[in-house]
Design a protein around this motif. Sequence first.
Motif, PDB file in Angstrom:
ATOM      1  N   SER A  15       2.869  -1.745   4.114  1.00  0.00           N
ATOM      2  CA  SER A  15       2.628  -0.327   3.902  1.00  0.00           C
ATOM      3  C   SER A  15       3.950   0.400   3.714  1.00  0.00           C
ATOM      4  O   SER A  15       4.926   0.129   4.420  1.00  0.00           O
ATOM      5  CB  SER A  15       1.896   0.282   5.109  1.00  0.00           C
ATOM      6  N   GLU A  25       0.853  -1.202   0.000  1.00  0.00           N
ATOM      7  CA  GLU A  25       0.000   0.000   0.000  1.00  0.00           C
ATOM      8  C   GLU A  25       0.878   1.238   0.000  1.00  0.00           C
ATOM      9  O   GLU A  25       1.824   1.340   0.780  1.00  0.00           O
ATOM     10  CB  GLU A  25      -0.930  -0.030   1.217  1.00  0.00           C
ATOM     11  N   CYS A  26       0.529   2.185  -0.879  1.00  0.00           N
ATOM     12  CA  CYS A  26       1.309   3.414  -0.997  1.00  0.00           C
ATOM     13  C   CYS A  26       0.364   4.573  -1.280  1.00  0.00           C
ATOM     14  O   CYS A  26       0.444   5.221  -2.322  1.00  0.00           O
ATOM     15  CB  CYS A  26       2.341   3.254  -2.108  1.00  0.00           C
ATOM     16  N   LYS A  77      -6.174   4.628   4.593  1.00  0.00           N
ATOM     17  CA  LYS A  77      -5.441   3.367   4.545  1.00  0.00           C
ATOM     18  C   LYS A  77      -6.325   2.213   5.016  1.00  0.00           C
ATOM     19  O   LYS A  77      -6.298   1.118   4.427  1.00  0.00           O
ATOM     20  CB  LYS A  77      -4.177   3.472   5.404  1.00  0.00           C
ATOM     21  N   TYR A 134      -7.103  -1.246   3.022  1.00  0.00           N
ATOM     22  CA  TYR A 134      -6.812  -2.586   3.526  1.00  0.00           C
ATOM     23  C   TYR A 134      -8.044  -3.486   3.440  1.00  0.00           C
ATOM     24  O   TYR A 134      -7.927  -4.679   3.148  1.00  0.00           O
ATOM     25  CB  TYR A 134      -6.315  -2.527   4.971  1.00  0.00           C
ATOM     26  N   THR A 188       4.288   3.426   4.480  1.00  0.00           N
ATOM     27  CA  THR A 188       4.218   4.589   5.354  1.00  0.00           C
ATOM     28  C   THR A 188       5.580   4.943   5.933  1.00  0.00           C
ATOM     29  O   THR A 188       6.392   4.069   6.249  1.00  0.00           O
ATOM     30  CB  THR A 188       3.227   4.349   6.507  1.00  0.00           C
TER      31      THR A 188
END
Length: 320
Positions: free
Chosen positions: A115, A87-88, A96, A100, A117
Motif C-alpha cells: 500500500s 494499492e494507491c 482499501k 484487497y 498509504t
Amino acid sequence: MINEPPVGVVGLGLMGSSIVAALLLAGHSVKAIAPLASEAAEAPGRIEGQLRQCREAGLVGALPPYLGMLTVSEDYAALAGCQLVIECVIERPEIKASVYAKITAVVAADCIVGSNTSAIPISELQKHIDTPARFLGIHWAEPAFMTRFLEITCGEQTDPVFAERVFRLAHRWGKEPTLLRKDIRGFITNRLMYAVYREIFSQIETGHATAEDVDKAFRYDAGSWMTLMGIFRRMDYLGLKDFNAILPRLFPQLSNSTEVPEIMQRMVREGARGVHNDHGLYPYEPGEGQQWDDAFARFNREIHQLAAEYSAGKVKAYLQ
C-alpha cells in the motif's frame, strides 16, 4: 532493465499514475487497474505526459516502448500473473479493504501486496488481507518517477522476506529506499514533516512569523543542503558540540499542540486545494496554480540530476 516481472497498480490518480511511470521506466510491464471510470480515461494521457517529462530530463529514450508495456483496465482479473501489486486508492480503510479482496481473489498466494498509504498503519490494513505476511507499505513521494525516495514499512505480521524482496527491487527502480521494520504511525518521512508543520503553524498563529518568513527560512537554509546530506549528516558537518547546549534550551520552547491549526480548519471549510484550484494558504490569480505545477515539473528534472550527481555512493567515491 526491460523484461522485469509485471507489477500491478490499483488506483490511477495523480500518485498512482506517477508510480506507474516509475515502474515503466524501471522496465516493468504494468497492469494498472482504474477503480473509477474517470481514471481509466484520464490516466494514459497523464502517464504519457509524465514519461515525456522524463524524456526531457534525459531519463528515457523514445516513449512508444514504454507505453506499449502498460495495460489499463477496470477488471481486476488483469492482475493475474503479477508478483507485486501496489494499492494507491483513497485513504479510507473500508475502501482499501474492498480493493484487497479483489486483488487477492485473482493473484497467486505469494504475490506481494503493498500500500502507498501515508497515514494508515500497515498493521491495521494487513488485517484485511487473507495472508497478512505478504502485506507491507510501499510509500512513494510525488513525483514517483523523479524522486529517489521510497519508504518500505513492515506491519506486525509482515514476513521480512517479502520486505527484503521489495527493498532489493527498489534499488532497481533507481531509489535509495528505507526499510522500517516496525510499524509506527506516519512512518519516517511523515513524522518528520508533520513535526515541522506543527511548528510552522504555531509560529504563524502566535504572530512570530508570516508564511512568507517561514517558507524563506526553510527554502534558503534547509533547502540549500538537503539534497546533499540528511539531518544527522548535517549535524556531523556542523560539528555536534553546540547541540549539547542548544537542544535543552530550545526543545521546551517548541510547540506540542495536538489540535488541528485553525488556519488549516479554515482552509478545509473554504474548500481550498492550493494550486489545484487556485485557493490556498497563499493567494493565487486564476491559472497561477498551473504555473506552479509547471515550475515544479522543471524543478524536479533539475533536482533529480543533482541528486543523482550527489547520491550517497558517489559522495563516498569523491571522498576516496
